[in-house]
Design a protein around this motif. Structure first.
Motif, PDB file in Angstrom:
ATOM      1  N   VAL A 109       0.854  -1.191   0.000  1.00 31.93           N
ATOM      2  CA  VAL A 109       0.000   0.000   0.000  1.00 31.93           C
ATOM      3  C   VAL A 109       0.885   1.234   0.000  1.00 31.93           C
ATOM      4  CG1 VAL A 109      -1.873   1.211   1.200  1.00 31.93           C
ATOM      5  CG2 VAL A 109      -1.727  -1.292   1.323  1.00 31.93           C
ATOM      6  N   LEU A 256      -0.190  11.030  14.235  1.00 33.50           N
ATOM      7  CA  LEU A 256       0.817  11.268  13.185  1.00 33.50           C
ATOM      8  C   LEU A 256       0.570  12.610  12.490  1.00 33.50           C
ATOM      9  CD1 LEU A 256       3.259  10.326  11.491  1.00 33.50           C
ATOM     10  CD2 LEU A 256       1.679   9.125  10.002  1.00 33.50           C
ATOM     11  N   LYS A 257      -0.707  12.897  12.159  1.00 33.63           N
ATOM     12  CA  LYS A 257      -0.999  14.183  11.506  1.00 33.63           C
ATOM     13  C   LYS A 257      -0.514  15.330  12.366  1.00 33.63           C
ATOM     14  CE  LYS A 257      -1.464  12.914   8.484  1.00 33.63           C
ATOM     15  NZ  LYS A 257      -1.614  11.865   7.557  1.00 33.63           N
ATOM     16  N   VAL A 377       9.088   9.373   0.095  1.00 39.02           N
ATOM     17  CA  VAL A 377      10.383   9.099   0.709  1.00 39.02           C
ATOM     18  C   VAL A 377      11.073   8.046  -0.148  1.00 39.02           C
ATOM     19  CG1 VAL A 377      11.572   8.419   2.816  1.00 39.02           C
ATOM     20  CG2 VAL A 377       9.415   9.676   2.955  1.00 39.02           C
TER      21      VAL A 377
HETATM   22  O1  M6R Z   1       3.428   7.318  -0.597  1.00 36.71           O
HETATM   23  P1  M6R Z   1       3.293   6.419   0.599  1.00 36.71           P
HETATM   24  O2  M6R Z   1       1.866   6.152   0.960  1.00 36.71           O
HETATM   25  O3  M6R Z   1       4.059   5.154   0.452  1.00 36.71           O
HETATM   26  O4  M6R Z   1       3.942   7.218   1.793  1.00 36.71           O
HETATM   27  C1  M6R Z   1       4.155   6.611   3.028  1.00 36.71           C
HETATM   28  C2  M6R Z   1       4.521   7.615   4.092  1.00 36.71           C
HETATM   29  O5  M6R Z   1       5.756   8.221   3.803  1.00 36.71           O
HETATM   30  C3  M6R Z   1       3.458   8.697   4.225  1.00 36.71           C
HETATM   31  O6  M6R Z   1       2.193   8.153   4.475  1.00 36.71           O
HETATM   32  C4  M6R Z   1       3.800   9.668   5.360  1.00 36.71           C
HETATM   33  O7  M6R Z   1       3.738   9.016   6.596  1.00 36.71           O
HETATM   34  C5  M6R Z   1       2.840  10.857   5.274  1.00 36.71           C
HETATM   35  N1  M6R Z   1       3.583  12.083   5.225  1.00 36.71           N
HETATM   36  C6  M6R Z   1       1.825  10.885   6.366  1.00 36.71           C
HETATM   37  O8  M6R Z   1       1.014  12.006   6.341  1.00 36.71           O
END
Ligand code: M6R
Length: 380
Positions: A109, A256-257, A377
């Motif tokens: 996901v 987290l938000k 990331v």
């Molecule tokens: O693009 P992705 O869903 O794989 O990203 C995963 C996380 O880096 C992402 O959900 C991060 O935690 C967000 N900045 C949360 O708001």
């Protein structure tokens, strides 16, 4: 292109009702009726029999907010379809993959489809399946918002979450769209395995169809209240978020938000775990947000919240409009319409997104581009 909103994040929070409408239009079979007796599924995700037939267990790999939606996915797949499911952080999975069988469904996901840890975990999974036997293929599914991404080319099939481009670093509409994907996947699996009756499936689908309007109501009614409430936390350094059952992942997501965009330390816990340690943190300086939605864990969450109140914590409740118990328990109440418990995370998450947004915006922070973070990331 912010369309009058101060930040992309707020615009994206407001886009959620329409994102859910888009998913419902794309993936529900409009002609399905439980009395039809036809062999046609109510859900139309376009996934193959080779992917979804005879699934024995499910493993889900993700990071960050996508990991939270995956935890909800586990709840839904286990409770609706009766299939044992585990969720792993992608970064942990690589070096300690759990054993699989030929009928294990693996799901990656990722909103962006470019997260290095998630791609690496899926590559590990792919190579392991190739080394094992052809019986182990094709069972790798991707859930992504970017059908053209690296992930999409790597996996056997995808669910496109259709949330549209998300610019704010904090995931909002992509989260609710992923959760929507999990409702649909869990219902599709439940239909195939007959773990729910057709009438039960119809009830949940009808509930899903009402969600966009109910989300709009939460946005309309709660945003002014939350903007006002955000003034109260100018000096706050720590927050605790409590949830249980289907709303435990929402407590994690709310925390987290908040930490990501306001730089306030925040922790999410399953409400019942409080007394096993974290309760020692509580005093009048640590606000506690409890998600208390009517359903099987409701009374327990209220009593866990009361334990926090006895330690002088300021208690903020996310609950339903007409809840009397809650009005006695909480100092502040953020309300959402009453829905079936299983659907309640889709509404409960919105006040938490707005709370994080308004606390950060009030502090004058760069909500869309928080320090030290990138939208995707791409390093492990
Ligand atoms: O693009 P992705 O869903 O794989 O990203 C995963 C996380 O880096 C992402 O959900 C991060 O935690 C967000 N900045 C949360 O708001």
């Amino acid at each position: 292109e912010k369309q009058g909103f101060r930040h992309f994040m707020l615009k994206e929070i407001y886009e959620q009702p329409n994102v859910i409408r888009t998913c419902l239009d794309a993936y529900l079979n409009p002609h399905w009726h439980p009395q039809d007796n036809s062999e046609v599924s109510p859900i139309n995700l376009g996934l193959s029999e080779a992917m979804l037939g005879n699934v024995e267990n499910v493993q889900i790999l993700a990071c960050g907010t996508s990991w939270h939606s995956s935890l909800l996915g586990k709840y839904l797949i286990e409770q609706l379809a009766g299939i044992p499911t585990m969720v792993q952080y992608a970064s942990e999975f690589r070096y300690a993959p759990s054993p699989i069988t030929p009928n294990t469904l693996s799901i990656g996901v990722t909103q962006s489809g470019e997260t290095a840890d998630t791609l690496a975990a899926l590559e590990t999974e792919k190579q392991r399946r190739i080394a094992l036997d052809s019986k182990y293929r094709p069972r790798i599914l991707g859930v992504t918002n970017r059908p053209e991404s690296t992930l999409a080319h790597m996996v056997d099939e995808i669910i496109n979450t259709q949330a549209g481009i998300e610019i704010g670093v904090a995931a909002t509409k992509s989260f609710t769209a992923q959760v929507m994907g999990f409702y649909l996947l869990a219902l599709e699996l439940a239909y195939r395995r007959q773990s729910l009756s057709l009438e039960q499936i119809e009830t949940i689908i009808n509930g899903l169809r009402h969600l966009p309007r109910q989300m709009e109501l939460v946005l309309e009614k709660q945003e002014p209240i939350i903007e006002e409430l955000a003034h109260e936390f100018n000096d706050t350094q720590d927050f605790i978020f409590l949830g249980r059952g289907v709303n435990f992942p929402i407590a994690l997501e709310g925390a987290l938000k908040l930490k990501e965009i306001s730089y306030i330390h925040a922790e999410g816990y399953p409400a019942g775990e409080m007394k096993h340690g974290p309760i020692a943190l509580l005093d009048a300086k640590v606000p506690v947000v409890a998600i208390a939605m009517p359903g099987i864990v409701y009374d327990k969450v209220i009593s866990n919240a009361q334990e926090a109140k006895a330690r002088d914590a300021r208690l903020i409740g996310v609950t339903v409009i007409d809840d009397l118990d809650a009005s006695h328990t909480f100092n502040d109440i953020l309300t959402v319409p009453r829905v079936d418990e299983i659907l309640s995370p889709m509404l409960a998450v919105i006040p938490l997104q707005l709370l994080a947004y308004h606390i950060a915006a009030r502090r004058g922070l760069d909500v869309d581009q928080p320090r030290n973070l990138a939208k995707s990331v791409t390093v492990e």
